[in-house]
Motif scaffolding. Structure first.
Motif, PDB file in Angstrom:
ATOM      1  N   ASN A 172      -4.106 -28.600 -25.080  1.00  0.00           N
ATOM      2  CA  ASN A 172      -4.744 -29.906 -25.250  1.00  0.00           C
ATOM      3  C   ASN A 172      -5.903 -29.848 -26.250  1.00  0.00           C
ATOM      4  OD1 ASN A 172      -2.971 -30.957 -23.387  1.00  0.00           O
ATOM      5  ND2 ASN A 172      -4.405 -30.768 -21.681  1.00  0.00           N
ATOM      6  N   LEU A 173      -6.531 -28.687 -26.385  1.00  0.00           N
ATOM      7  CA  LEU A 173      -7.606 -28.542 -27.378  1.00  0.00           C
ATOM      8  C   LEU A 173      -7.097 -28.886 -28.778  1.00  0.00           C
ATOM      9  CD1 LEU A 173      -9.241 -25.216 -26.164  1.00  0.00           C
ATOM     10  CD2 LEU A 173     -10.299 -27.478 -26.147  1.00  0.00           C
ATOM     11  N   LEU A 174      -5.925 -28.369 -29.104  1.00  0.00           N
ATOM     12  CA  LEU A 174      -5.337 -28.634 -30.423  1.00  0.00           C
ATOM     13  C   LEU A 174      -4.912 -30.082 -30.549  1.00  0.00           C
ATOM     14  CD1 LEU A 174      -3.170 -25.409 -30.654  1.00  0.00           C
ATOM     15  CD2 LEU A 174      -5.369 -25.837 -31.768  1.00  0.00           C
ATOM     16  N   ARG A 175      -4.302 -30.622 -29.521  1.00  0.00           N
ATOM     17  CA  ARG A 175      -3.825 -32.002 -29.558  1.00  0.00           C
ATOM     18  C   ARG A 175      -4.986 -32.980 -29.689  1.00  0.00           C
ATOM     19  NH1 ARG A 175       0.781 -31.227 -24.852  1.00  0.00           N
ATOM     20  NH2 ARG A 175       2.211 -30.090 -26.196  1.00  0.00           N
ATOM     21  N   ILE A 176      -6.041 -32.750 -28.962  1.00  0.00           N
ATOM     22  CA  ILE A 176      -7.217 -33.624 -29.033  1.00  0.00           C
ATOM     23  C   ILE A 176      -7.864 -33.512 -30.406  1.00  0.00           C
ATOM     24  CG2 ILE A 176      -9.560 -33.935 -28.137  1.00  0.00           C
ATOM     25  CD1 ILE A 176      -8.337 -33.133 -25.350  1.00  0.00           C
ATOM     26  N   THR A 177      -7.942 -32.309 -30.948  1.00  0.00           N
ATOM     27  CA  THR A 177      -8.537 -32.119 -32.278  1.00  0.00           C
ATOM     28  C   THR A 177      -7.758 -32.880 -33.339  1.00  0.00           C
ATOM     29  OG1 THR A 177      -9.410 -29.962 -31.630  1.00  0.00           O
ATOM     30  CG2 THR A 177      -9.232 -30.403 -33.990  1.00  0.00           C
ATOM     31  N   VAL A 178      -6.435 -32.862 -33.259  1.00  0.00           N
ATOM     32  CA  VAL A 178      -5.620 -33.611 -34.222  1.00  0.00           C
ATOM     33  C   VAL A 178      -5.908 -35.106 -34.109  1.00  0.00           C
ATOM     34  CG1 VAL A 178      -3.248 -34.306 -34.802  1.00  0.00           C
ATOM     35  CG2 VAL A 178      -3.796 -31.902 -34.427  1.00  0.00           C
ATOM     36  N   GLY A 179      -6.001 -35.623 -32.905  1.00  0.00           N
ATOM     37  CA  GLY A 179      -6.301 -37.040 -32.705  1.00  0.00           C
ATOM     38  C   GLY A 179      -7.679 -37.429 -33.197  1.00  0.00           C
ATOM     39  N   VAL A 180      -8.668 -36.591 -32.913  1.00  0.00           N
ATOM     40  CA  VAL A 180     -10.026 -36.862 -33.384  1.00  0.00           C
ATOM     41  C   VAL A 180     -10.079 -36.812 -34.908  1.00  0.00           C
ATOM     42  CG1 VAL A 180     -12.410 -35.984 -33.392  1.00  0.00           C
ATOM     43  CG2 VAL A 180     -11.135 -36.086 -31.251  1.00  0.00           C
ATOM     44  N   PHE A 181      -9.407 -35.838 -35.490  1.00  0.00           N
ATOM     45  CA  PHE A 181      -9.350 -35.723 -36.946  1.00  0.00           C
ATOM     46  C   PHE A 181      -8.718 -36.971 -37.553  1.00  0.00           C
ATOM     47  CE2 PHE A 181      -7.094 -34.582 -40.843  1.00  0.00           C
ATOM     48  CZ  PHE A 181      -8.117 -34.016 -41.591  1.00  0.00           C
ATOM     49  N   ALA A 182      -7.599 -37.411 -36.996  1.00  0.00           N
ATOM     50  CA  ALA A 182      -6.919 -38.602 -37.512  1.00  0.00           C
ATOM     51  C   ALA A 182      -7.825 -39.823 -37.427  1.00  0.00           C
ATOM     52  CB  ALA A 182      -5.623 -38.846 -36.748  1.00  0.00           C
ATOM     53  N   GLY A 183      -8.524 -39.977 -36.320  1.00  0.00           N
ATOM     54  CA  GLY A 183      -9.445 -41.106 -36.172  1.00  0.00           C
ATOM     55  C   GLY A 183     -10.569 -41.069 -37.190  1.00  0.00           C
ATOM     56  N   ALA A 184     -11.105 -39.886 -37.419  1.00  0.00           N
ATOM     57  CA  ALA A 184     -12.199 -39.750 -38.385  1.00  0.00           C
ATOM     58  C   ALA A 184     -11.718 -40.026 -39.804  1.00  0.00           C
ATOM     59  CB  ALA A 184     -12.805 -38.353 -38.292  1.00  0.00           C
ATOM     60  N   VAL A 185     -10.567 -39.485 -40.173  1.00  0.00           N
ATOM     61  CA  VAL A 185     -10.031 -39.692 -41.518  1.00  0.00           C
ATOM     62  C   VAL A 185      -9.678 -41.161 -41.738  1.00  0.00           C
ATOM     63  CG1 VAL A 185      -8.056 -39.158 -43.019  1.00  0.00           C
ATOM     64  CG2 VAL A 185      -9.262 -37.326 -41.844  1.00  0.00           C
ATOM     65  N   ALA A 186      -9.217 -41.835 -40.691  1.00  0.00           N
ATOM     66  CA  ALA A 186      -8.836 -43.242 -40.807  1.00  0.00           C
ATOM     67  C   ALA A 186     -10.037 -44.182 -40.764  1.00  0.00           C
ATOM     68  CB  ALA A 186      -7.853 -43.605 -39.709  1.00  0.00           C
ATOM     69  N   GLY A 187     -11.225 -43.655 -40.546  1.00  0.00           N
ATOM     70  CA  GLY A 187     -12.422 -44.482 -40.585  1.00  0.00           C
ATOM     71  C   GLY A 187     -12.752 -45.213 -39.300  1.00  0.00           C
ATOM     72  N   ALA A 188     -12.427 -44.619 -38.164  1.00  0.00           N
ATOM     73  CA  ALA A 188     -12.745 -45.244 -36.881  1.00  0.00           C
ATOM     74  C   ALA A 188     -14.250 -45.396 -36.723  1.00  0.00           C
ATOM     75  CB  ALA A 188     -12.184 -44.403 -35.736  1.00  0.00           C
TER      76      ALA A 188
END
Length: 185
Positions: A115-131
């Motif tokens: 889950n550490l990796l999965r959460i990191t991917v989601g957080v990264f995607a949110g940050a890159v998308a400008g959340a």
């Protein structure tokens, strides 16, 4: 809106839809339909379209497909801008307040360390998308209440991506990427 102009009173949260198995497209459709229903209710109550638009904040869930999640969030902003434009909102009122939530459906009980990796991917995607904000669960969330260590890791994932990877300093990291732009469209 009149007495507390800086407070957002209405939330559109599609996490339940996405966690129940909706595709990214279905999830965005539900978000836009719910947003329009709220806009109609507020304008029918006498609120201006611009004030009604400013009263809505969106929470959108993302999974582990990094590029699809980035495209989904970018598409959400584009769709909402188009919806509010069609409703007659001014250009200033068309922006979307966007919170990203890491989907419960991508987290596992059997091997919570993954889950550490999965959460990191989601957080990264949110940050890159400008959340505007990101809700990062503990990697232990599927097991019950998180420990202090789990809460610290959830917090530090966001801090490392923002401060050490400098994701917050780039206006549109995915902008111009043929792949992301194609997925977004």
């Amino acid at each position: 809106a009149k007495t507390h102009p800086n407070v957002t009173a209405v939330g559109v949260n599609t996490s339940a839809t996405y966690n129940a198995g909706a595709t990214d497209v279905q999830d965005l459709g539900a978000a836009m339909a719910t947003g329009v229903a709220y806009l109609r209710a507020m304008t029918d109550a006498g609120m201006s379209i611009d004030d009604a638009c400013r009263q809505i904040a969106f929470t959108v869930a993302v999974g582990t497909d990094q590029f699809l999640s980035i495209a989904k969030l970018r598409a959400a902003r584009m769709l909402w801008a188009r919806v509010t434009e069609a409703c007659g909102a001014s250009e200033d009122a068309r922006s979307m307040t966007l919170n990203v939530d890491i989907s419960d459906r991508v987290l596992t009980q059997r091997d919570p360390w993954v889950n550490l990796l999965r959460i990191t991917v989601g957080v990264f995607a949110g940050a890159v998308a400008g959340a505007d904000s990101i809700t990062s669960p503990s990697f232990e969330a599927p097991l019950g209440l998180p420990t202090g260590f789990g809460r610290r890791i959830a917090r530090n994932t966001q801090i490392i991506l923002a401060e050490e990877s400098h994701l917050g300093q780039i206006i549109d990291p995915a902008g111009g990427s043929w792949y992301v732009e194609t997925l977004t469209n």
